[in-house]
Enzyme design. Structure first.
Site, mmCIF file in Angstrom:
data_model
loop_
_atom_site.group_PDB
_atom_site.id
_atom_site.type_symbol
_atom_site.label_atom_id
_atom_site.label_comp_id
_atom_site.label_asym_id
_atom_site.label_seq_id
_atom_site.Cartn_x
_atom_site.Cartn_y
_atom_site.Cartn_z
ATOM 1 N N LYS A 56 0.835 -1.203 0.000
ATOM 2 C CA LYS A 56 0.000 0.000 0.000
ATOM 3 C C LYS A 56 0.874 1.259 0.000
ATOM 4 O O LYS A 56 0.665 2.167 -0.807
ATOM 5 C CB LYS A 56 -0.907 -0.035 1.241
ATOM 6 C CG LYS A 56 -1.941 1.051 1.313
ATOM 7 C CD LYS A 56 -3.129 0.612 2.141
ATOM 8 C CE LYS A 56 -2.945 0.807 3.637
ATOM 9 N NZ LYS A 56 -2.897 2.225 4.056
ATOM 10 N N ARG B 297 3.106 5.861 -3.142
ATOM 11 C CA ARG B 297 4.284 6.636 -3.556
ATOM 12 C C ARG B 297 4.520 6.561 -5.057
ATOM 13 O O ARG B 297 4.946 7.541 -5.675
ATOM 14 C CB ARG B 297 5.513 6.169 -2.773
ATOM 15 C CG ARG B 297 5.464 6.684 -1.333
ATOM 16 C CD ARG B 297 6.343 5.861 -0.426
ATOM 17 N NE ARG B 297 6.421 6.426 0.909
ATOM 18 C CZ ARG B 297 5.467 6.276 1.852
ATOM 19 N NH1 ARG B 297 4.347 5.622 1.565
ATOM 20 N NH2 ARG B 297 5.629 6.805 3.061
ATOM 21 N N GLY C 242 -4.943 8.185 5.468
ATOM 22 C CA GLY C 242 -4.014 9.163 6.047
ATOM 23 C C GLY C 242 -2.833 9.406 5.125
ATOM 24 O O GLY C 242 -2.340 10.537 5.001
ATOM 25 N N ARG D 85 -8.356 12.366 12.622
ATOM 26 C CA ARG D 85 -6.917 12.113 12.792
ATOM 27 C C ARG D 85 -6.085 13.405 12.768
ATOM 28 O O ARG D 85 -6.439 14.377 12.115
ATOM 29 C CB ARG D 85 -6.453 11.113 11.733
ATOM 30 C CG ARG D 85 -7.159 9.780 11.934
ATOM 31 C CD ARG D 85 -6.767 8.761 10.906
ATOM 32 N NE ARG D 85 -5.368 8.397 11.006
ATOM 33 C CZ ARG D 85 -4.768 7.605 10.132
ATOM 34 N NH1 ARG D 85 -5.427 7.109 9.105
ATOM 35 N NH2 ARG D 85 -3.492 7.292 10.285
ATOM 36 N N GLN E 112 4.830 9.260 7.182
ATOM 37 C CA GLN E 112 3.907 10.163 6.504
ATOM 38 C C GLN E 112 4.353 11.609 6.692
ATOM 39 O O GLN E 112 4.307 12.405 5.756
ATOM 40 C CB GLN E 112 2.484 9.939 7.020
ATOM 41 C CG GLN E 112 1.996 8.533 6.693
ATOM 42 C CD GLN E 112 0.557 8.281 7.098
ATOM 43 O OE1 GLN E 112 -0.048 9.080 7.795
ATOM 44 N NE2 GLN E 112 0.023 7.156 6.664
ATOM 45 N N ASP F 223 1.953 -1.238 11.724
ATOM 46 C CA ASP F 223 0.640 -1.683 11.230
ATOM 47 C C ASP F 223 0.362 -3.152 11.548
ATOM 48 O O ASP F 223 -0.761 -3.630 11.355
ATOM 49 C CB ASP F 223 0.547 -1.469 9.713
ATOM 50 C CG ASP F 223 0.511 0.018 9.364
ATOM 51 O OD1 ASP F 223 0.103 0.823 10.221
ATOM 52 O OD2 ASP F 223 0.898 0.365 8.237
ATOM 53 N N ARG G 125 -6.476 1.694 17.849
ATOM 54 C CA ARG G 125 -6.207 0.256 17.689
ATOM 55 C C ARG G 125 -5.864 -0.438 19.003
ATOM 56 O O ARG G 125 -6.097 -1.636 19.137
ATOM 57 C CB ARG G 125 -5.095 0.039 16.652
ATOM 58 C CG ARG G 125 -5.590 0.309 15.242
ATOM 59 C CD ARG G 125 -4.543 0.054 14.180
ATOM 60 N NE ARG G 125 -5.158 0.138 12.853
ATOM 61 C CZ ARG G 125 -4.501 0.327 11.714
ATOM 62 N NH1 ARG G 125 -3.181 0.464 11.732
ATOM 63 N NH2 ARG G 125 -5.144 0.371 10.557
ATOM 64 N N ARG H 54 -7.517 -3.204 9.411
ATOM 65 C CA ARG H 54 -6.562 -4.108 10.085
ATOM 66 C C ARG H 54 -7.166 -4.739 11.346
ATOM 67 O O ARG H 54 -6.826 -5.855 11.716
ATOM 68 C CB ARG H 54 -5.259 -3.374 10.409
ATOM 69 C CG ARG H 54 -4.567 -2.890 9.140
ATOM 70 C CD ARG H 54 -3.102 -2.613 9.322
ATOM 71 N NE ARG H 54 -2.615 -1.753 8.249
ATOM 72 C CZ ARG H 54 -2.307 -2.159 7.014
ATOM 73 N NH1 ARG H 54 -2.409 -3.433 6.700
ATOM 74 N NH2 ARG H 54 -1.886 -1.301 6.101
HETATM 75 C C1 S3P Z 1 2.524 4.788 6.137
HETATM 76 C C2 S3P Z 1 3.180 5.037 7.305
HETATM 77 C C3 S3P Z 1 2.670 4.610 8.608
HETATM 78 C C4 S3P Z 1 1.646 3.504 8.497
HETATM 79 C C5 S3P Z 1 0.647 3.772 7.431
HETATM 80 C C6 S3P Z 1 1.293 3.979 6.085
HETATM 81 C C7 S3P Z 1 3.088 5.342 4.898
HETATM 82 O O1 S3P Z 1 2.085 5.717 9.252
HETATM 83 O O2 S3P Z 1 1.000 3.290 9.721
HETATM 84 O O3 S3P Z 1 -0.262 2.689 7.316
HETATM 85 O O4 S3P Z 1 2.702 4.884 3.794
HETATM 86 O O5 S3P Z 1 3.928 6.224 4.978
HETATM 87 P P1 S3P Z 1 3.000 6.757 10.076
HETATM 88 O O6 S3P Z 1 4.186 7.006 9.242
HETATM 89 O O7 S3P Z 1 2.199 8.004 10.286
HETATM 90 O O8 S3P Z 1 3.303 6.061 11.370
#
Ligand code: S3P
Length: 424
Positions: free
Chosen positions: A21, A26, A92, A120, A163, A310, A341, A383
């Site tokens: 994912k 990306r 997110g 969030r 993120q 995750d 979670r 999840r």
């Molecule tokens: C992700 C980073 C993680 C992860 C999310 C996907 C990403 O979040 O929990 O499912 O693709 O960069 P955080 O980087 O905010 O912890």
């Protein structure tokens, strides 16, 4: 939609889990700012990544499916202002990473999301983007961003979040000067790897990443490897069901993502690795997990947390089958994911008979427990739904999972794979 899961004899077989994912997001995002057309093979066709694609399309990206599994991305010469709000759905990653790209362009956009995403925290990206010179309104969705010429910053993120790091780096691509991000523990580094593979000079320090603005991004061709965060569900089932065995094909084994394998090692769960290969800078391998009867308990804390963030819901299920007390700490971020979670998994597992102590930043789970099937709910979190399904395979009696449609967010074929792998 309800998913009913009955106990099974074992799990045995081979699996190519859904594509990663994070990497699919990306590939779409970076493909949309490349200097030419890119081709993405086997992207994840789940709700989250489709939201990213739709939002990018609203700002000028064009794409063409070459066959069922291959998409060509045709970037816009210039991004256009979206006529409608950008609906990031449940994702997110879409909202946070896209914000970085929007902030560095002469456009204005409103980003919205579903009920869960609207709760969030977005201050974590709004703050650095404001420091770079963007106008960002809203510390929770909806976000309104008026982008423009940014300046590079040296940003120490208070959370270990890929993120946040990626958002700032993506904004930095068009900023004046250098953008540097540091974080308390290293989070997944897919953005850095993909940027480097596209010809961007990215400097990786011990606890920081930096890049200079104004570099051009070469187009790419990539096959997205399988997602360890999805594979984790059936790998845990194989490790817990007597005679269980699962061979996972094409698994992305980027070391910033493989905390799950470290936990399996700590438990004494046998793992067999194939020959490592690489896909646009991302390591890929075939991995087999097998059942072991006496599983040692494990501890998750510190730098390990972002490497399996995750996977914690399903690792909590694993903990119920280990002999002794497993402890998860330093994982407060779980409370601001698609759901809280920590609370949801603890409540559900307790209802199934597990012994779980909850902390603000984690939990302690004492095993082994013979779980009892019961009625649980995903509360809209994919999840959580899949973790309960795996718990249901190990439990006595039937487990019914309400809100199972959420699973399609990251694993559209989950139920089909469940039926094909399980021996009843
Ligand atoms: C992700 C980073 C993680 C992860 C999310 C996907 C990403 O979040 O929990 O499912 O693709 O960069 P955080 O980087 O905010 O912890």
């Amino acid at each position: 939609m309800k998913l009913s899961v009955a106990p099974v004899v074992t799990l045995d077989g081979e699996l190519r889990p859904p594509s990663d994912k994070s990497l699919t997001h990306r590939a779409y995002l970076l493909g949309s700012v490349a200097s030419g057309e890119s081709v993405v093979r086997r992207p994840l066709r789940g709700e989250d990544c489709e939201a990213t694609l739709r939002c990018l399309e609203q700002m000028g990206l064009r794409y063409r499916w070459l066959d069922e599994e291959k998409v060509r991305l045709i970037p816009a010469a210039q991004w256009v202002q979206p006529g409608e709000p950008l609906d990031c759905g449940n994702s997110g990653t879409t909202m946070r990473l896209l914000s970085g790209l929007i902030a560095s362009r002469e456009i204005e956009a409103t980003l919205t999301g579903d009920e869960s995403l609207s709760r969030r925290p977005m201050k974590r990206i709004a703050e650095p983007l404001r420091l770079m010179g963007a106008a960002v309104e809203g510390d929770r969705p909806p976000l309104h961003i008026a982008g423009g010429q940014l300046r590079g910053i040296d940003y120490a993120s208070p959370v270990a979040s890929a993120q946040v790091k990626s958002c700032v780096l993506l904004a930095g691509l068009r900023a004046e000067g250098t953008t540097r991000v540091s974080e308390p523990s290293t989070s997944r580094d897919h953005t850095e790897r993909m940027l480097a593979a596209m010809g961007v000079r990215v400097s990786i320090g011990i606890d920081s990443v930096s890049l200079a603005g104004g570099q051009s991004l070469q187009p790419f061709e990539m096959t997205i490897p399988a997602d360890i965060s999805s594979a984790a569900f059936f790998m845990v089932a194989a490790a817990c069901l007597p005679q269980g065995r699962l061979l996972v094909r094409d698994l992305g084994v980027n070391p910033t993502r493989t905390g799950l394998l470290d936990v399996f090692d700590a438990c004494g769960i046998p793992l067999l690795m194939g020959t490592e290969r690489s896909e646009l800078g991302e390591p890929v391998n075939d991995v087999e997990a097998r059942y072991v009867s006496q599983k040692r308990p494990f501890v998750i804390e510190g730098d390990l947390v972002p490497r399996l963030i995750d996977e914690i819901p399903v690792l909590a299920v694993l903990a119920t089958q280990c002999v002794g007390t497993s402890v998860i700490r330093g994982a407060g971020e779980l409370r601001v994911k698609e759901s809280d979670r920590i609370q949801l998994i603890a409540d559900g597992l307790r209802r199934m008979g597990a012994s779980v102590e909850v902390f603000e930043d984690g939990m302690a789970i004492e095993g082994p427990t013979l779980l009892r099937g019961t009625a649980v709910s995903t509360q809209g979190d994919h999840r959580i739904g899949m973790a309960f399904a795996i718990a249901g395979l190990l439990a006595e009696g039937e487990t019914t999972i309400d809100g199972a449609e959420a699973i399609a967010t990251s694993y559209p074929d989950f139920e089909r794979h469940l039926h094909s792998l399980c021996v009843i």
